[in-house]
Structures are given as structure tokens and as C-alpha cells.
Design a protein around this motif. Structure first.
Motif, PDB file in Angstrom:
ATOM      1  N   LYS A 435       0.837  -1.199   0.000  1.00  0.00           N
ATOM      2  CA  LYS A 435       0.000   0.000   0.000  1.00  0.00           C
ATOM      3  C   LYS A 435       0.873   1.252   0.000  1.00  0.00           C
ATOM      4  CE  LYS A 435      -3.745  -2.243   2.591  1.00  0.00           C
ATOM      5  NZ  LYS A 435      -4.571  -2.204   3.821  1.00  0.00           N
ATOM      6  N   ILE A 436       0.438   2.246  -0.729  1.00  0.00           N
ATOM      7  CA  ILE A 436       1.148   3.518  -0.767  1.00  0.00           C
ATOM      8  C   ILE A 436       0.461   4.462   0.215  1.00  0.00           C
ATOM      9  CG2 ILE A 436       1.807   5.473  -2.204  1.00  0.00           C
ATOM     10  CD1 ILE A 436       1.849   3.596  -4.586  1.00  0.00           C
ATOM     11  N   ARG A 437       1.223   4.959   1.215  1.00  0.00           N
ATOM     12  CA  ARG A 437       0.625   5.794   2.240  1.00  0.00           C
ATOM     13  C   ARG A 437       1.507   7.000   2.533  1.00  0.00           C
ATOM     14  NH1 ARG A 437      -0.963   1.209   6.622  1.00  0.00           N
ATOM     15  NH2 ARG A 437       1.226   0.704   6.426  1.00  0.00           N
ATOM     16  N   LEU A 438       0.995   7.909   3.368  1.00  0.00           N
ATOM     17  CA  LEU A 438       1.677   9.176   3.584  1.00  0.00           C
ATOM     18  C   LEU A 438       1.839   9.492   5.066  1.00  0.00           C
ATOM     19  CD1 LEU A 438      -0.274  11.319   0.954  1.00  0.00           C
ATOM     20  CD2 LEU A 438       1.848  10.057   0.610  1.00  0.00           C
ATOM     21  N   HIS A 439       2.893  10.284   5.389  1.00  0.00           N
ATOM     22  CA  HIS A 439       3.334  10.754   6.705  1.00  0.00           C
ATOM     23  C   HIS A 439       2.786   9.963   7.894  1.00  0.00           C
ATOM     24  CE1 HIS A 439      -0.285  13.345   7.498  1.00  0.00           C
ATOM     25  NE2 HIS A 439      -0.139  13.799   6.273  1.00  0.00           N
ATOM     26  N   TRP A 440       3.386   8.787   8.060  1.00  0.00           N
ATOM     27  CA  TRP A 440       3.043   7.906   9.170  1.00  0.00           C
ATOM     28  C   TRP A 440       4.262   7.777  10.087  1.00  0.00           C
ATOM     29  CZ3 TRP A 440      -1.426   4.262   8.572  1.00  0.00           C
ATOM     30  CH2 TRP A 440      -2.257   4.653   7.515  1.00  0.00           C
ATOM     31  N   ALA A 441       4.005   7.431  11.358  1.00  0.00           N
ATOM     32  CA  ALA A 441       5.080   7.285  12.328  1.00  0.00           C
ATOM     33  C   ALA A 441       5.104   5.872  12.891  1.00  0.00           C
ATOM     34  CB  ALA A 441       4.904   8.285  13.472  1.00  0.00           C
ATOM     35  N   GLN A 442       6.289   5.462  13.357  1.00  0.00           N
ATOM     36  CA  GLN A 442       6.449   4.175  14.032  1.00  0.00           C
ATOM     37  C   GLN A 442       6.512   4.434  15.531  1.00  0.00           C
ATOM     38  OE1 GLN A 442       6.846   0.792  12.844  1.00  0.00           O
ATOM     39  NE2 GLN A 442       6.578   0.450  15.025  1.00  0.00           N
ATOM     40  N   ALA A 443       5.521   3.946  16.289  1.00  0.00           N
ATOM     41  CA  ALA A 443       5.485   4.154  17.737  1.00  0.00           C
ATOM     42  C   ALA A 443       6.371   3.138  18.440  1.00  0.00           C
ATOM     43  CB  ALA A 443       4.052   4.051  18.257  1.00  0.00           C
ATOM     44  N   LEU A 444       7.176   3.608  19.402  1.00  0.00           N
ATOM     45  CA  LEU A 444       8.072   2.748  20.167  1.00  0.00           C
ATOM     46  C   LEU A 444       7.829   2.987  21.649  1.00  0.00           C
ATOM     47  CD1 LEU A 444      11.402   3.402  18.201  1.00  0.00           C
ATOM     48  CD2 LEU A 444       9.790   1.514  17.856  1.00  0.00           C
ATOM     49  N   SER A 445       7.686   1.926  22.408  1.00  0.00           N
ATOM     50  CA  SER A 445       7.516   2.052  23.850  1.00  0.00           C
ATOM     51  C   SER A 445       8.822   2.465  24.500  1.00  0.00           C
ATOM     52  CB  SER A 445       7.036   0.722  24.442  1.00  0.00           C
ATOM     53  OG  SER A 445       5.778   0.355  23.908  1.00  0.00           O
ATOM     54  N   HIS A 446       8.734   3.240  25.565  1.00  0.00           N
ATOM     55  CA  HIS A 446       9.913   3.739  26.252  1.00  0.00           C
ATOM     56  C   HIS A 446      10.752   2.594  26.811  1.00  0.00           C
ATOM     57  CE1 HIS A 446      12.278   6.032  29.250  1.00  0.00           C
ATOM     58  NE2 HIS A 446      12.144   7.011  28.375  1.00  0.00           N
ATOM     59  N   PHE A 477      19.220  -0.069  18.998  1.00  0.00           N
ATOM     60  CA  PHE A 477      19.220   1.058  19.920  1.00  0.00           C
ATOM     61  C   PHE A 477      18.128   0.864  20.971  1.00  0.00           C
ATOM     62  CE2 PHE A 477      16.253   2.191  16.579  1.00  0.00           C
ATOM     63  CZ  PHE A 477      15.199   2.816  17.242  1.00  0.00           C
ATOM     64  N   VAL A 478      18.302   1.547  22.098  1.00  0.00           N
ATOM     65  CA  VAL A 478      17.301   1.549  23.165  1.00  0.00           C
ATOM     66  C   VAL A 478      16.488   2.824  23.040  1.00  0.00           C
ATOM     67  CG1 VAL A 478      16.910   1.516  25.660  1.00  0.00           C
ATOM     68  CG2 VAL A 478      18.787   0.177  24.667  1.00  0.00           C
ATOM     69  N   ALA A 479      15.196   2.691  22.990  1.00  0.00           N
ATOM     70  CA  ALA A 479      14.304   3.844  22.840  1.00  0.00           C
ATOM     71  C   ALA A 479      14.138   4.523  24.191  1.00  0.00           C
ATOM     72  CB  ALA A 479      12.961   3.389  22.272  1.00  0.00           C
ATOM     73  N   ASP A 480      15.190   5.231  24.616  1.00  0.00           N
ATOM     74  CA  ASP A 480      15.207   5.821  25.961  1.00  0.00           C
ATOM     75  C   ASP A 480      14.995   7.323  25.962  1.00  0.00           C
ATOM     76  OD1 ASP A 480      17.570   6.537  24.774  1.00  0.00           O
ATOM     77  OD2 ASP A 480      18.861   5.910  26.428  1.00  0.00           O
ATOM     78  N   ASN A 481      14.713   7.910  24.800  1.00  0.00           N
ATOM     79  CA  ASN A 481      14.565   9.359  24.708  1.00  0.00           C
ATOM     80  C   ASN A 481      13.195   9.694  24.128  1.00  0.00           C
ATOM     81  OD1 ASN A 481      15.097  12.067  24.791  1.00  0.00           O
ATOM     82  ND2 ASN A 481      16.460  12.087  23.019  1.00  0.00           N
ATOM     83  N   PRO A 482      12.238  10.085  24.957  1.00  0.00           N
ATOM     84  CA  PRO A 482      10.889  10.332  24.466  1.00  0.00           C
ATOM     85  C   PRO A 482      10.831  11.516  23.511  1.00  0.00           C
ATOM     86  CG  PRO A 482      11.112  11.131  26.716  1.00  0.00           C
ATOM     87  CD  PRO A 482      12.365  10.380  26.403  1.00  0.00           C
ATOM     88  N   GLY A 483       9.969  11.393  22.519  1.00  0.00           N
ATOM     89  CA  GLY A 483       9.806  12.472  21.541  1.00  0.00           C
ATOM     90  C   GLY A 483       9.513  11.917  20.170  1.00  0.00           C
ATOM     91  N   VAL A 484       9.509  12.790  19.184  1.00  0.00           N
ATOM     92  CA  VAL A 484       9.317  12.402  17.783  1.00  0.00           C
ATOM     93  C   VAL A 484      10.603  12.734  17.041  1.00  0.00           C
ATOM     94  CG1 VAL A 484       7.973  12.737  15.687  1.00  0.00           C
ATOM     95  CG2 VAL A 484       6.840  12.830  17.912  1.00  0.00           C
ATOM     96  N   TRP A 485      11.173  11.728  16.384  1.00  0.00           N
ATOM     97  CA  TRP A 485      12.498  11.874  15.771  1.00  0.00           C
ATOM     98  C   TRP A 485      12.422  11.503  14.301  1.00  0.00           C
ATOM     99  CZ3 TRP A 485      14.814  14.400  19.419  1.00  0.00           C
ATOM    100  CH2 TRP A 485      14.483  14.133  20.746  1.00  0.00           C
ATOM    101  N   LEU A 486      12.837  12.427  13.458  1.00  0.00           N
ATOM    102  CA  LEU A 486      12.792  12.219  12.010  1.00  0.00           C
ATOM    103  C   LEU A 486      13.970  11.369  11.570  1.00  0.00           C
ATOM    104  CD1 LEU A 486      11.379  12.975   9.317  1.00  0.00           C
ATOM    105  CD2 LEU A 486      13.008  14.881   9.146  1.00  0.00           C
ATOM    106  N   MET A 487      13.689  10.260  10.909  1.00  0.00           N
ATOM    107  CA  MET A 487      14.729   9.450  10.285  1.00  0.00           C
ATOM    108  C   MET A 487      14.593   9.634   8.780  1.00  0.00           C
ATOM    109  SD  MET A 487      15.633   5.421  10.572  1.00  0.00           S
ATOM    110  CE  MET A 487      14.296   4.894   9.518  1.00  0.00           C
ATOM    111  N   LEU A 504       8.258   7.665  16.925  1.00  0.00           N
ATOM    112  CA  LEU A 504       7.604   8.288  18.067  1.00  0.00           C
ATOM    113  C   LEU A 504       7.941   7.445  19.296  1.00  0.00           C
ATOM    114  CD1 LEU A 504       3.877   9.456  18.255  1.00  0.00           C
ATOM    115  CD2 LEU A 504       5.151   8.619  20.208  1.00  0.00           C
ATOM    116  N   VAL A 505       8.825   7.963  20.147  1.00  0.00           N
ATOM    117  CA  VAL A 505       9.185   7.264  21.384  1.00  0.00           C
ATOM    118  C   VAL A 505       8.272   7.792  22.486  1.00  0.00           C
ATOM    119  CG1 VAL A 505      11.001   6.761  23.056  1.00  0.00           C
ATOM    120  CG2 VAL A 505      11.570   7.013  20.630  1.00  0.00           C
ATOM    121  N   GLU A 506       7.462   6.907  23.021  1.00  0.00           N
ATOM    122  CA  GLU A 506       6.458   7.317  23.994  1.00  0.00           C
ATOM    123  C   GLU A 506       7.094   7.700  25.328  1.00  0.00           C
ATOM    124  OE1 GLU A 506       4.173   3.765  23.988  1.00  0.00           O
ATOM    125  OE2 GLU A 506       2.964   4.342  22.228  1.00  0.00           O
ATOM    126  N   ASN A 507       6.401   8.541  26.077  1.00  0.00           N
ATOM    127  CA  ASN A 507       6.853   8.897  27.416  1.00  0.00           C
ATOM    128  C   ASN A 507       6.921   7.655  28.295  1.00  0.00           C
ATOM    129  OD1 ASN A 507       7.099  11.664  26.968  1.00  0.00           O
ATOM    130  ND2 ASN A 507       4.959  12.050  27.475  1.00  0.00           N
TER     131      ASN A 507
END
Length: 525
Positions: A435-446, A477-487, A504-507
Motif C-alpha cells: 500500500k502507498i501511504r503518507l506521513h506515518w510514524a512508528q510508535a516505540l515504547s519507552h 538502539f534503546v528507545a530511551d529518549n521520548p519524543g518524535v524523531w525524524l529518520m 515516536l518514542v512514547e513517554n
């Protein structure tokens, strides 16, 4: 009685130990500094290649100011936008711990600073030493809006190598055409699906060098003297081109990259992808004279047009007797061929940590990303002139068949923090999708450990990891820094076409595992 005395003595020692630790901690905090800077983004007349152009600069400088701090210091930079374009500033490579509002990618961590507006970036640098850089992260303004960010060791610490006599930032870049034409080129990229024009020239510290027209008098000079050592902090600020860099008759000792120390090794040439930095020591061990520093393109993409010119600076021995007012050309180094992948592979394979690195072994989540470039057919409702790719198509790029499109109403981090619906979803595919999709994020638990596999199906380079053409790379990597990070790909043309995604690294739990509250002066869209 002896037992009582022993316990008393231990308590007595423990008391003084606590006092000493508190004093040491207080001294450490006292030594850390807060550095205040003002950046004024503005149009400035810049003369290069026989013509005077209006270029967007910081404080009228191209490149912009070099910032120098120590590990543990805090930077406070007020950016005032006096240009007629939106702008943000990204502190490339800085680990923004809970301070994602200061990271800078437009519409990801902040809305852009509008013309006439301002925003103050505040962040602390912790656990990083070496060379990084800052640059605009709005449209393609980083072509001229960039500068070095040097992180020295803490007070009382030192380099893991002999302290050099000198240190010199070497910023490799492009010189683009007139800024209004440049923004038109970007608009064409977005609206017409066309490939970019090649640059007018490459530059070293903002100067093309004397192999280009009208450039000899302003060629950058790097001083050294016999017996001295100079730490060259090399930064590739070019928009779309990996670059070779070398110095005639001299060897490099590579000691660092991207604000990390390396196990030293010797080489005559280095290669940097766009956005990468490399620290090298060079010794004044040749006959006093003048020697060219030179940079030219490495191009792995077949049949893609590129600027095949060479930029130069001059390594000049202070004790050299310059004959005939320096009309004699310096010695010229031999650069690798533009397609010398073997040299690139050998250099990349020599990068080693100075000590054992503890790599996470227990993986919580596996991600598999393919990325590549392609062509889309021209939509039926488009006129032919709106599709200026090969044979009337439009260039596109994607990760897992997702082409990233930046939002425009609110930044992703703002949408996450304020729970604004409809801006993004968090189900970016963990493997390729049809599927072709637009501006989506990958959520990662802290605090989860993530393994990401990157597979290149064409030719590109990620921000901090160069992935070979048709090759792959693995990052844990360890998702230890909460926030939204552009790759994203740091070849700007590729991010323009959609080669990006967001983590998207959750709080986590409590204040210290959560994103800081947004600053009061955070720009609105």
C-alpha cells in the motif's frame, strides 16, 4: 570496644566521602557553562564565481558562526528570521534528551520560524565530544545556512590522543545559484517530479578554490608549520553529494567521527556522506611549502548527473618562502575516481570503536525497512509539463513503500504532546507493504530495545549510516529518549521525494522519562 571504634571510624570516613562527593558534584556543575548566541537569518550579498548573489546566511556569514562548547555545557541560541522564507535550525547529531522541541526539523518537532519571527533553542550537551554541525532544516536552505559545532572535553579532561597545536574546521559544501532561483528549483522538484540541477561548485569553508573562475584570491588557507599537528574537523555540508577529501603529500590519522572517538588509523583519503563529520590529525612533516586540500564527488548512482568538479583549499606552512608572490601552484593530490567504491569500502571498514561496545542482545522489536527511488506515472489529470521526470514520469522515494509527506497545520511532536487527532497515525509498517501511504510514524515504547534492518534497493545514504548501493545495514538502539524523531536520507533530494519516516518514542514513567513541556515561544504554524 574495638568494634564500636571501627564503626565510628567508618562513619567518620563515610561522612567525609559524602562531603567530597558533594563538593565534586558542585564543582562539576559550576564548571559547566551556558553559552548564549544570537543567530540572525537574513539575505546577504555573496560574491562567488564572478557573480554577486543574494544568499540566505546567519549573521551575514557563509558558512555561519562556529559554536564551541564543552561536554556538559548548555547552548541557548535565539534565532531571528529576517529572511523571506520559513526557517528552522537543526543541531545535527546532538542527542536532545527530553528536549525534542530544540531538535529543529520543520513540521516534525516544531512549526517553522516565520519571516519576522524568532525562537530560542535551549539544550544541554551531555556525553558527546568531537565535531558536529548545525544547519537549516527547512526546505533546502541548509545549502548556505550551516556552521560547525565543536564539543571539547570537560574541564580537567583531555583528548584520547596528543593535543594538537592547532584545530581547524573544514566545511565542505555546495555553492548554489541565486537564492530565488534555488527555491524555484525546489518548487519544481516538489510540483514537477523533476531531478535537481547540479550545483555551480563545491566549496571548502565557503570558497570554491582556485580551480574555478574568479576564485583564486579568496581560496581558503589552512595554516600549519613544520613539526606541528593540526586537528582538521571535516564536515560534509553538501546537499546531495558524498565527497572524497585529501591533502597533497600528507597522511591523515583518523581519530573521530560524528562526535565519537575512534580507534586511530592512517589513510591518505577520507569519504564523507552528506551530514557526516570526521576528525583527522595531520602533521607538518613535509618540506615547508603550499599543498592543495581537495574534495570531489563520490557517485555510486549509475547514470545520475552530478557535479564532477574539484574544490580546493591550501595547507600553507608558515615558514614557507612563497616565491613570486605565491603565483606557483601548490602541489595537487591524487583523488580517487568518482566511482571508486573500493576506496570507500576500505575506508568505511576501518572505522572502529577504541573500546568494546556493549551491543544490546535482547531485542524487544524487530523492524525491517526497504528504501529506494522510483518513477510514478503522470496522473491522468496532470498536464505533461507537470511531470518532468524521465519519459514524462515523476521521481518518488519511499520507505516500505511509504512516501513521507510533511504536515502543514501542526508539527508531529506538537500533535503528539497535545493529543491533536488526524495529523498522523502510529502504524507505520514494520516491513515492506504494497500500500502507498503518507506521513506515518512508528510508535516505540519507552526503554524498549529496537533492531532496525535497512535494505537499499537503489542508491542512497541515511543521516548517520551510509548504506551501500543495493546493500544493507543493521542498527540496534534503546528507545530511551521520548519524543518524535525524524529518520531520513540526508541527500536532500531524497527527503524531498519522500524518503523519510518518524519514530515516536512514547513517554515513560514520571517527569524524567517524559518530554519537557513546550517552550513558551515555540512557533505556531
Amino acid at each position: 570496644m574495638e568494634v564500636i571504634n571501627s564503626i565510628f571510624a567508618n562513619r567518620h570516613c563515610s561522612f567525609f566521602l559524602v562531603v567530597l562527593l558533594l563538593l565534586a558534584s558542585t564543582m562539576s556543575l559550576a564548571i559547566a557553562e551556558i553559552h548564549h548566541h544570537d543567530f540572525v537569518v537574513q539575505a546577504t550579498k555573496v560574491k562567488r564565481l564572478c557573480k554577486t548573489h543574494n544568499s540566505i546566511t546567519v549573521n551575514g556569514m557563509f558558512p555561519g558562526p562556529t559554536l564551541e562548547v564543552k561536554n556538559g555545557d548548555t547552548l541557548v541560541v535565539k534565532v531571528v528570521n529576517k529572511a523571506r522564507y520559513n526557517v528552522t535550525i537543526h543541531w545535527h547529531g546532538i542527542r536532545q534528551m527530553r528536549t525534542g522541541w530544540a531538535d529543529g526539523p520543520e513540521f516534525v518537532t516544531q512549526c517553522p520560524i516565520r519571516p519576522g519571527g524568532s525562537y530560542t533553542y535551549r539544550f544541554t550537551i551531555e556525553g558527546q565530544e568531537g565535531t558536529l554541525w548545525w544547519h537549516a532544516h527547512s526546505s533546502w536552505l541548509r545549502a548556505t545556512v550551516y556552521g560547525a559545532l565543536i564539543i571539547h572535553p570537560r574541564e580537567g579532561s583531555s583528548y584520547p590522543f596528543a593535543k594538537p597545536k592547532r584545530e581547524t574546521p573544514i566545511l565542505l559544501g555546495n555553492y548554489p545559484p541565486l537564492i530565488s532561483e534555488f527555491m524555484i528549483i525546489l518548487t519544481c522538484q516538489l510540483e514537477l517530479g523533476a531531478a535537481p540541477n547540479i550545483s555551480d561548485a563545491y566549496t571548502i569553508n565557503g570558497q570554491p578554490g582556485d580551480l574555478y573562475n574568479c576564485s583564486s584570491e579568496d581560496t581558503a588557507i589552512v595554516p600549519i608549520d613544520f613539526g606541528e599537528s593540526n586537528l582538521l574537523r571535516v564536515i560534509n555540508a553538501a546537499l546531495n553529494q558524498p565527497l572524497f577529501f585529501t591533502v597533497a603529500n600528507h597522511k591523515f590519522t583518523v581519530v573521530g567521527a560524528d562526535a565519537s572517538y575512534l580507534k586511530p588509523f592512517t589513510t591518505s583519503v577520507i569519504m564523507l556522506g552528506p551530514g557526516q563529520t570526521t576528525d583527522v590529525l595531520i602533521s607538518g612533516d613535509q618540506l615547508p611549502g603550499r599543498y592543495y586540500m581537495a574534495a570531489r564527488a563520490y557517485q555510486s548512482a549509475q547514470n545520475a548527473p552530478f557535479d564532477n568538479t574539484t574544490t580546493t583549499a591550501i595547507l600553507e606552512y608558515k615558514s614557507a618562502l612563497c616565491p613570486a608572490k605565491c603565483t606557483t601552484k601548490p602541489s595537487m593530490p591524487q583523488l580517487p575516481a568518482y566511482n571508486d567504491t573500493a576506496t570507500v569500502t576500505a575506508f568505511s571498514g576501518s572505522l572502529r570503536s577504541p573500546r568494546k561496545v556493549e551491543v544490546p542482545t535482547d531485542i524487544d522489536e524487530n523492524l525491517f525497512f526497504t528504501f529506494g527511488l522510483g518513477l510514478n506515472n503522470c496522473p491522468k489529470n496532470f498536464r505533461a509539463r507537470r511531470c518532468q521526470g524521465p519519459n514524462g514520469t515523476r521521481f518518488t522515494a519511499s520507505m516500505n513503500n511509504v512516501s513521507f509527506v510533511f504536515p502543514s497545520d501542526v508539527a508531529l511532536l506538537q500533535a503528539y504532546h497535545h493529543k491533536v487527532p488526524g495529523i498522523f497515525t502510529t502504524d507505520f509498517p514494520a516491513s515492506p507493504t504494497s500500500k502507498i501511504r503518507l506521513h506515518w510514524a512508528q510508535a516505540l515504547s519507552h526503554q524498549k530495545t529496537i533492531q532496525s534492518i535497512f535494505m537499499d534497493t537503489t542508491s542512497t545514504s541515511l543521516q548517520k549510516v551510509a548504506v551501500p548501493a543495493n546493500g544493507w545495514a543493521v542498527i540496534r538502539f534503546v528507545a530511551d529518549n521520548p519524543g518524535v524523531w525524524l529518520m531520513h536520507c540526508h541527500l536532500d533530494v531524497h527527503i524531498t521525494w519522500g524518503l523519510a519516516m518518524a519514530f515516536l518514542v512514547e513517554n515513560g514513567i514520571g517527569e524524567l522519562q517524559s518530554v519537557e513541556p513546550p517552550p513558551a515561544d515555540l512557533p505556531i504554524c
